[in-house]
Motif scaffolding. Structure first.
Motif, short mmCIF file in Angstrom:
data_model
loop_
_atom_site.label_atom_id
_atom_site.label_comp_id
_atom_site.label_asym_id
_atom_site.label_seq_id
_atom_site.Cartn_x
_atom_site.Cartn_y
_atom_site.Cartn_z
N UNK A 17 42.78 40.92 32.31
CA UNK A 17 41.93 41.73 33.17
C UNK A 17 41.21 40.86 34.20
N UNK B 58 43.55 39.55 36.91
CA UNK B 58 43.88 40.57 37.90
C UNK B 58 42.68 40.89 38.78
N UNK B 59 41.47 40.83 38.21
CA UNK B 59 40.29 41.11 39.03
C UNK B 59 40.05 40.00 40.06
N UNK C 157 49.87 45.50 29.25
CA UNK C 157 49.09 45.95 28.09
C UNK C 157 49.98 46.68 27.08
N UNK D 55 48.52 45.81 41.07
CA UNK D 55 47.67 45.35 39.96
C UNK D 55 47.57 46.39 38.86
N UNK D 56 47.35 47.64 39.23
CA UNK D 56 47.16 48.68 38.22
C UNK D 56 48.43 48.89 37.40
N UNK D 57 49.58 48.97 38.07
CA UNK D 57 50.83 49.17 37.32
C UNK D 57 51.18 47.93 36.48
N UNK E 257 40.73 41.72 48.86
CA UNK E 257 39.81 42.59 49.60
C UNK E 257 38.65 41.79 50.19
N UNK F 59 42.25 40.99 42.78
CA UNK F 59 41.62 42.17 43.40
C UNK F 59 40.54 41.75 44.38
N UNK G 65 43.55 40.51 26.33
CA UNK G 65 43.27 41.63 27.25
C UNK G 65 42.25 41.20 28.30
N UNK H 91 46.36 46.44 45.30
CA UNK H 91 45.65 47.19 44.24
C UNK H 91 46.64 47.99 43.39
N UNK H 92 47.58 48.63 44.08
CA UNK H 92 48.58 49.45 43.40
C UNK H 92 49.39 48.61 42.43
N UNK I 55 49.07 45.83 35.13
CA UNK I 55 48.18 45.82 33.96
C UNK I 55 48.71 46.80 32.90
N UNK I 56 49.10 47.99 33.35
CA UNK I 56 49.59 49.00 32.40
C UNK I 56 50.82 48.47 31.65
#
Lengths: 88, 594
Positions: free
Chosen positions: A20, A23-24, A76, A68-70, A31, A27, A16, A65-66, A72-73
Motif C-alpha cells: 500500500x 503504491x501511495x 492482494x 494503481x487500483x487494479x 500527482x 500516487x 499489505x 491512478x487507474x 493493488x487488487x
C-alpha cells in the motif's frame, strides 16, 4: 481463526502495508510531484505543444491512478491466497 | 423535428427507463434497502458509483472550470480521481469486511461510542444535504433551459422521479437506475467531445485531440495560449495560483472524495472484500472516461467561444474581427435569454469586444489604440461551456437533446445516492442503533422510506429556496468529509489503539477548525459581510484557500486523536479483535446475515 498463527497474521499485514505504501508513493509522485512540484522540470519534455508536467496534471496522473487500483487488487488477491484468507 | 420535441422525446424516454427499473428493483428487506442485498456485481457497482459520484457539477460545471482556469483546474481533475486510490487502498475493502450498512455504523462500533456515532451522523447529514442542494438546482436549470418549463415545475418533476425509485427501491433501485444513468450521461458527454475534437484537430479521441495540431499546424494548446494572451488574458497552460495552495487543495479534495459517505456506502453492496477492491478500479475507470475528456472539452470550448467573437482571420483591434451583435449566432441568443450570457455595448459600435479589461496594461492600450471601452461580454457563465458546446460547434439537434438528458441523469443519480446516505443514517443510526433499538426490521424499513420521503422534501425545499450560500457549500461538504470523517476511518482501520475519546475529540477539532477557517473568510454561516478577513490569497493562512483547508483540518484531527488517546484509557480487548478481524477478507460473506 483465519490465520494459522499470529506470525502469519503479522506477516500478512506487514506485506499489505508495504504494498500500500509503495503504491501511495507512486500516487503522490505522479500527482503532487509530476503534476505540480516537478512540473517546471518535466515541461522540458514537450507533449502536444505543452509539457509532460501539464499532461500529468490533466490526464496522465489519472491513468496511473487507474493502474494503481487494479494492480493493488490483483496483488492482494495473490497475498490473500498465499495466506489462506481469501474470500472465494 | 424541432429541438424542443426531440428533447422531450429523449428526456421522456430516459425517465420511462428509470421508472421501469424502479418497478423491477423493489426492495423487500432492510438489507436490500441499505445495501442492495450485497449482490451487485463489481463492474455494475463501479458504474453505479461513477454515476453516484459524477454530479451536475462534474457534468455541467467542470469543463467550464477548466476552460477558465486552465492549468490551475488540474487540482479538480487529480483531486476528484486520486481520492479513489485512497478509497481503494485504505478504506473500501476494510469497511466492506466490517459488513454493516452505514459509515456512522463503523465509527460508532469501532469507537464503542454513541457520541462518535452521532457526531458522524451530523457530519454526514450536513455534508450530504449541502451537496444535494446543488443537484436540485441542476435539475431545475436543465429543465428550464431545455424543456422550456419553469424552474419550479422542473424541480417537482425531478423530485417526483427520485421519490418513485428511491422510496420504492432504496439502494437496490438506486443502484440499477444509476447504471442506466451512467450510460446516458457518459454517452451525452463524449459524443459532442468527439465531434468537436474531430472538427478542431481531426483526431476523434478528445484525450489525444487536445494535444494535437489544429488545421494550420499549430498545436491546439499553443494556439489557445496565444489567442488568450493576444486579448490580455493569462496563458491557459500557465500556473496562476500558489504552489502550496495547489498541493493542499488537491489533498483536501482527495481526502474529501475518499471520506464522502454516499460514495463509501456504494462499496457495501458488493458480495466480497476482493470485489470492493476491484469495484473501486471499475468506478475509477468509468469516472476517468469523463475526467480525461473534460480538459479537452474545456480547452476546445474556450478556443471556439473566443474565436466566434474575435475572428482570428483579422488582427486584434481591426473592427472587422469583432462579431457584429445583430449577426450573433442562434446559440448566443438562446443563452442570453437564460441570463448565462450577457452583452453590453460599452463603446456603442454594435460589435462585441471580448478581452480582459482587468489587465490594466492591455486595457489602457486597447482603449488608446482601438477605442475599446471595456470587456463587453459582461457575463459568460462557465456552465455554458458544456451546455452550449454542441450548439457552438454546430452539432445536430439530437446531440443537444442528449446533453439535456445527460445533465439530468448526472444530477438525478447523485441526488439519489446522497438521499440514500441521509435516509439510512436517520433510520439506521439514529433510530435503530441509538434511540429506538427495539423496532422490528419491518418498522425500520418503513422508517427508512419515510426518512427518504422527508429528505426529498427538504432537498426540494432547499432547491426552491436555495440559501444564498448554495455556491459555497460544496467546499463545505468536502472540507467536512476530509477533516472529520476521513481521518477517523483511517485511524479506525490502521490503528487499534485510538480510543473513543481520542476519536471524538479528533473529529470535533478537525470539524471546528475547518468550519472556523471557512467562515473566517466566507462569513459566519456564509452570511455576507460577517467575514473577519478578506477572502484573498494575501490574507489566507500560508496562502491556503478556505476550500483547501480540509487537509490541514485532517492533520489536526490526527494529532488530537493521538494525543488524547495517550492520556486516556486504552481500547477494550474486543475492539482490538474487531480491528484485527477487518484486516483480511475471509469471512466477509458471513457478515451479510447482519
Amino acid at each position: 481463526m483465519a490465520f494459522k498463527s499470529d506470525d502469519d497474521r503479522n506477516a500478512y499485514w506487514r506485506k499489505n502495508i508495504n504494498l500500500m505504501l509503495t503504491l501511495l508513493v507512486v500516487w503522490a509522485l505522479v500527482s503532487y510531484g509530476f503534476g505540480i512540484l516537478l512540473r517546471p522540470m518535466l515541461d522540458a519534455i514537450p507533449v502536444g505543444g505543452v509539457g509532460l508536467g501539464f499532461w500529468f496534471a490533466q490526464n496522465g496522473s489519472i491513468y496511473v491512478f487507474l493502474f494503481l487500483v487494479f494492480f493493488y487488487a490483483k496483488k492482494m488477491r495473490q497475498l490473500d491466497r498465499e495466506f489462506g484468507v481469501d474470500d472465494d | 423535428m424541432d429541438l424542443q420535441t426531440l428533447t422531450y422525446i429523449v428526456v421522456g424516454a430516459t425517465f420511462a427507463l428509470y421508472m421501469g427499473i424502479a418497478v423491477w428493483a423493489r426492495a423487500g428487506t432492510t438489507g436490500e434497502y441499505y445495501a442492495a442485498g450485497r449482490g451487485v456485481h463489481p463492474v455494475a457497482n463501479g458504474m453505479a458509483t461513477a454515476a453516484d459520484w459524477m454530479s451536475a457539477a462534474s457534468f455541467i460545471g467542470m469543463a467550464g472550470l477548466i476552460a477558465f482556469k486552465g492549468y490551475d483546474a488540474s487540482i479538480f481533475l487529480m483531486g476528484w480521481t486520486g481520492g479513489y486510490v485512497l478509497l481503494a487502498l485504505c478504506l473500501a475493502p476494510y469497511l466492506r469486511k466490517f459488513g454493516k450498512f452505514t459509515v456512522p455504523d463503523f465509527i460508532g462500533d469501532r469507537y464503542y461510542s454513541r457520541s462518535a456515532r452521532i457526531v458522524a451522523v451530523i457530519c454526514l447529514i450536513v455534508a450530504s444535504l449541502t451537496y444535494v442542494i446543488g443537484q436540485m438546482k441542476g435539475i431545475g436549470v436543465a429543465f428550464s433551459r431545455f424543456l422550456d418549463v419553469d424552474y419550479a415545475t422542473g424541480l417537482y418533476a425531478g423530485m417526483g422521479i427520485v421519490f418513485f425509485y428511491a422510496v420504492l427501491g432504496g439502494m437496490k433501485g438506486v443502484t440499477y437506475t444509476q447504471i442506466a444513468q451512467y450510460c446516458v450521461l457518459i454517452f451525452a458527454y463524449t459524443v459532442p467531445a468527439v465531434f468537436i475534437s474531430l472538427n478542431l484537430t481531426g483526431n476523434p479521441l478528445p484525450q489525444l485531440g487536445f494535444l494535437s495540431d489544429t488545421a494550420d499546424g499549430t498545436p491546439l494548446l499553443v494556439k489557445l495560449d496565444q489567442t488568450l494572451v493576444d486579448l490580455g488574458f493569462a496563458e491557459y497552460t500557465a500556473q496562476k495560483g500558489g504552489t502550496f495552495n495547489m498541493l493542499m487543495y488537491t489533498l483536501s479534495l482527495m481526502m474529501g472524495t475518499a471520506g464522502l459517505p454516499h460514495v463509501i456506502i456504494r462499496f457495501f453492496t458488493v458480495p466480497k472484500v476482493s470485489d470492493a477492491r476491484t469495484s473501486a478500479g471499475w468506478a475509477l475507470l468509468f469516472i476517468a472516461i469523463l475526467y480525461t475528456t473534460a480538459p479537452a472539452v474545456g480547452s476546445m470550448a474556450r478556443l471556439n467561444l473566443t474565436n466566434t467573437i474575435q475572428d482570428p482571420a483579422f488582427d486584434i483591434g481591426d473592427p472587422q474581427g469583432n462579431l457584429v451583435y445583430d449577426e450573433r449566432p442562434d446559440w448566443f441568443r438562446n443563452w442570453e435569454t437564460t441570463g448565462l450570457l450577457e452583452f453590453e455595448d460599452k463603446n456603442g459600435d454594435g460589435r462585441i469586444q471580448y478581452y480582459n479589461d482587468q489587465n490594466p496594461e492591455f486595457a489602457a492600450m486597447a482603449e488608446k489604440e482601438f477605442g475599446w471601452k471595456g470587456n463587453e461580454m459582461v457575463k459568460v457563465d462557465r456552465d455554458i461551456m458544456v451546455l452550449a458546446n454542441p450548439e457552438i460547434a454546430k452539432l445536430p439537434n439530437w446531440v443537444i437533446a442528449l446533453v439535456a438528458a445527460g445533465g439530468l441523469a448526472a444530477a438525478l443519480s447523485t441526488a439519489a445516492g446522497l438521499l440514500i446516505a441521509i435516509s439510512s443514517a436517520i433510520s439506521h443510526d439514529l433510530l435503530k442503533s441509538t434511540f429506538m433499538p427495539h423496532i422490528s426490521e419491518k418498522q425500520e424499513l418503513m422508517s427508512a422510506r419515510i426518512a427518504m420521503a422527508g429528505a426529498i422534501l427538504v432537498a426540494g425545499y432547499l432547491g426552491l429556496n436555495p440559501p444564498g450560500f448554495a455556491a459555497q457549500v460544496v467546499a463545505l461538504a468536502f472540507g467536512l468529509a476530509a477533516s472529520s470523517i476521513f481521518p477517523v476511518l483511517m485511524m479506525g482501520i490502521f490503528s487499534s489503539r485510538i480510543n473513543n475519546i481520542g476519536a471524538v475529540s479528533g473529529m470535533l477539532v478537525g470539524l471546528t477548525s475547518t468550519l472556523v477557517y471557512i467562515f473566517t473568510y466566507k462569513g459566519w454561516f456564509f452570511v455576507q459581510g460577517t467575514n473577519m478577513l478578506p477572502n484573498t490569497p494575501d490574507s489566507w493562512f500560508l496562502g491556503v484557500a478556505p476550500e483547501a483547508f480540509g487537509a490541514i483540518g485532517a492533520l489536526l484531527n490526527f494529532v488530537t486523536a493521538f494525543i488524547v488517546t495517550k492520556m486516556t484509557a486504552p481500547v477494550p480487548e474486543e475492539i482490538r479483535h474487531m480491528v484485527e478481524d477487518i484486516r483480511f477478507p475471509k469471512g466477509a460473506g458471513a457478515a451479510q446475515d447482519h
